[in-house]
Design a protein around this motif. Structure first.
Motif, mmCIF file in Angstrom:
data_model
loop_
_atom_site.group_PDB
_atom_site.id
_atom_site.type_symbol
_atom_site.label_atom_id
_atom_site.label_comp_id
_atom_site.label_asym_id
_atom_site.label_seq_id
_atom_site.Cartn_x
_atom_site.Cartn_y
_atom_site.Cartn_z
ATOM 1 N N UNK A 14 -31.605 -11.929 -36.448
ATOM 2 C CA UNK A 14 -32.950 -11.402 -36.255
ATOM 3 C C UNK A 14 -33.193 -11.010 -34.805
ATOM 4 N N UNK A 15 -32.728 -11.822 -33.869
ATOM 5 C CA UNK A 15 -32.879 -11.505 -32.450
ATOM 6 C C UNK A 15 -32.095 -10.243 -32.087
ATOM 7 N N UNK A 16 -30.918 -10.109 -32.667
ATOM 8 C CA UNK A 16 -30.092 -8.920 -32.440
ATOM 9 C C UNK A 16 -30.837 -7.657 -32.892
ATOM 10 N N UNK A 17 -31.390 -7.696 -34.104
ATOM 11 C CA UNK A 17 -32.119 -6.537 -34.620
ATOM 12 C C UNK A 17 -33.397 -6.281 -33.813
ATOM 13 N N UNK A 18 -34.086 -7.350 -33.407
ATOM 14 C CA UNK A 18 -35.299 -7.202 -32.611
ATOM 15 C C UNK A 18 -34.984 -6.540 -31.275
ATOM 16 N N UNK A 19 -33.928 -7.005 -30.635
ATOM 17 C CA UNK A 19 -33.510 -6.442 -29.332
ATOM 18 C C UNK A 19 -33.122 -4.972 -29.472
ATOM 19 N N UNK A 20 -32.536 -4.626 -30.629
ATOM 20 C CA UNK A 20 -32.134 -3.237 -30.871
ATOM 21 C C UNK A 20 -33.313 -2.368 -31.312
ATOM 22 N N UNK A 21 -34.472 -2.991 -31.525
ATOM 23 C CA UNK A 21 -35.652 -2.233 -31.934
ATOM 24 C C UNK A 21 -35.699 -1.917 -33.417
ATOM 25 N N UNK A 23 -37.046 -3.281 -36.142
ATOM 26 C CA UNK A 23 -38.008 -4.311 -36.537
ATOM 27 C C UNK A 23 -38.008 -4.636 -38.027
ATOM 28 N N UNK A 24 -37.795 -3.669 -38.928
ATOM 29 C CA UNK A 24 -37.755 -4.047 -40.346
ATOM 30 C C UNK A 24 -36.625 -5.043 -40.660
ATOM 31 N N UNK A 25 -35.478 -4.867 -40.031
ATOM 32 C CA UNK A 25 -34.377 -5.806 -40.284
ATOM 33 C C UNK A 25 -34.619 -7.142 -39.589
ATOM 34 N N UNK A 26 -35.275 -7.113 -38.441
ATOM 35 C CA UNK A 26 -35.645 -8.371 -37.779
ATOM 36 C C UNK A 26 -36.619 -9.150 -38.666
ATOM 37 N N UNK A 27 -37.578 -8.443 -39.254
ATOM 38 C CA UNK A 27 -38.539 -9.088 -40.162
ATOM 39 C C UNK A 27 -37.837 -9.602 -41.414
ATOM 40 N N UNK A 28 -36.856 -8.847 -41.905
ATOM 41 C CA UNK A 28 -36.100 -9.290 -43.088
ATOM 42 C C UNK A 28 -35.386 -10.601 -42.797
ATOM 43 N N UNK A 29 -34.854 -10.745 -41.594
ATOM 44 C CA UNK A 29 -34.188 -12.007 -41.234
ATOM 45 C C UNK A 29 -35.185 -13.165 -41.239
ATOM 46 N N UNK A 30 -36.406 -12.915 -40.794
ATOM 47 C CA UNK A 30 -37.439 -13.953 -40.816
ATOM 48 C C UNK A 30 -37.780 -14.338 -42.257
ATOM 49 N N UNK A 31 -37.861 -13.352 -43.128
ATOM 50 C CA UNK A 31 -38.139 -13.630 -44.545
ATOM 51 C C UNK A 31 -36.978 -14.409 -45.163
ATOM 52 N N UNK A 48 -26.304 -15.722 -49.046
ATOM 53 C CA UNK A 48 -24.868 -15.485 -48.838
ATOM 54 C C UNK A 48 -24.578 -14.010 -48.593
ATOM 55 N N UNK A 49 -25.141 -13.165 -49.418
ATOM 56 C CA UNK A 49 -24.925 -11.722 -49.266
ATOM 57 C C UNK A 49 -25.469 -11.253 -47.920
ATOM 58 N N UNK A 50 -26.655 -11.726 -47.557
ATOM 59 C CA UNK A 50 -27.254 -11.332 -46.277
ATOM 60 C C UNK A 50 -26.379 -11.772 -45.104
ATOM 61 N N UNK A 51 -25.843 -12.979 -45.173
ATOM 62 C CA UNK A 51 -24.999 -13.468 -44.085
ATOM 63 C C UNK A 51 -23.660 -12.725 -44.039
#
Length: 110
Positions: A14-21, A23-31, A48-51
């Motif tokens: 999530x931090x990786x996606x947030x840093x890259x801007x 945001x939808x994928x960063x939010x998906x990691x939070x969910x 498992x699939x997400x990881x």
């Protein structure tokens, strides 16, 4: 607990996606973090699939960054070691969700 490493892997992703801007994928990691508390077999599979997809993202990122550094003559070995380690931890987190403790938590039938 067996869920600590998957939680850490999702936070890093999530931090990786947030840093890259992205945001939808960063939010998906939070969910996805919330799914760690859903005691159902489907949530274990989604995690498992997400990881596993996260592992591929770390490897892709390592390739892109290392290629860019190599093209400009900059060192890239340390970058590959760090991102390779993060990819390995993310893959291990996905694998841990198959452990007996995780199967018990998610109520996966044997």
């Amino acid at each position: 607990s067996v869920l600590m490493l998957p939680a850490l892997a999702l936070l890093l992703l999530g931090a990786h996606f947030f840093r890259a801007g992205v945001l939808p994928l960063a939010a998906a990691c939070a969910v996805l973090l919330v799914l760690l508390f859903v005691r159902s077999p489907w949530s274990a599979r989604v995690l498992q699939v997400a990881l596993l997809l996260g592992t591929l993202e770390w490897l892709r990122t390592a390739w892109v960054f290392a290629s860019a550094r190599a093209a400009t003559g900059q060192p890239y070995t340390r970058l590959l070691v760090i991102l390779g380690s993060v990819a390995l931890v993310t893959a291990l987190a996905a694998w841990l969700l198959r452990s007996r403790a995780a199967r018990n938590h998610f109520r996966v039938a044997d």
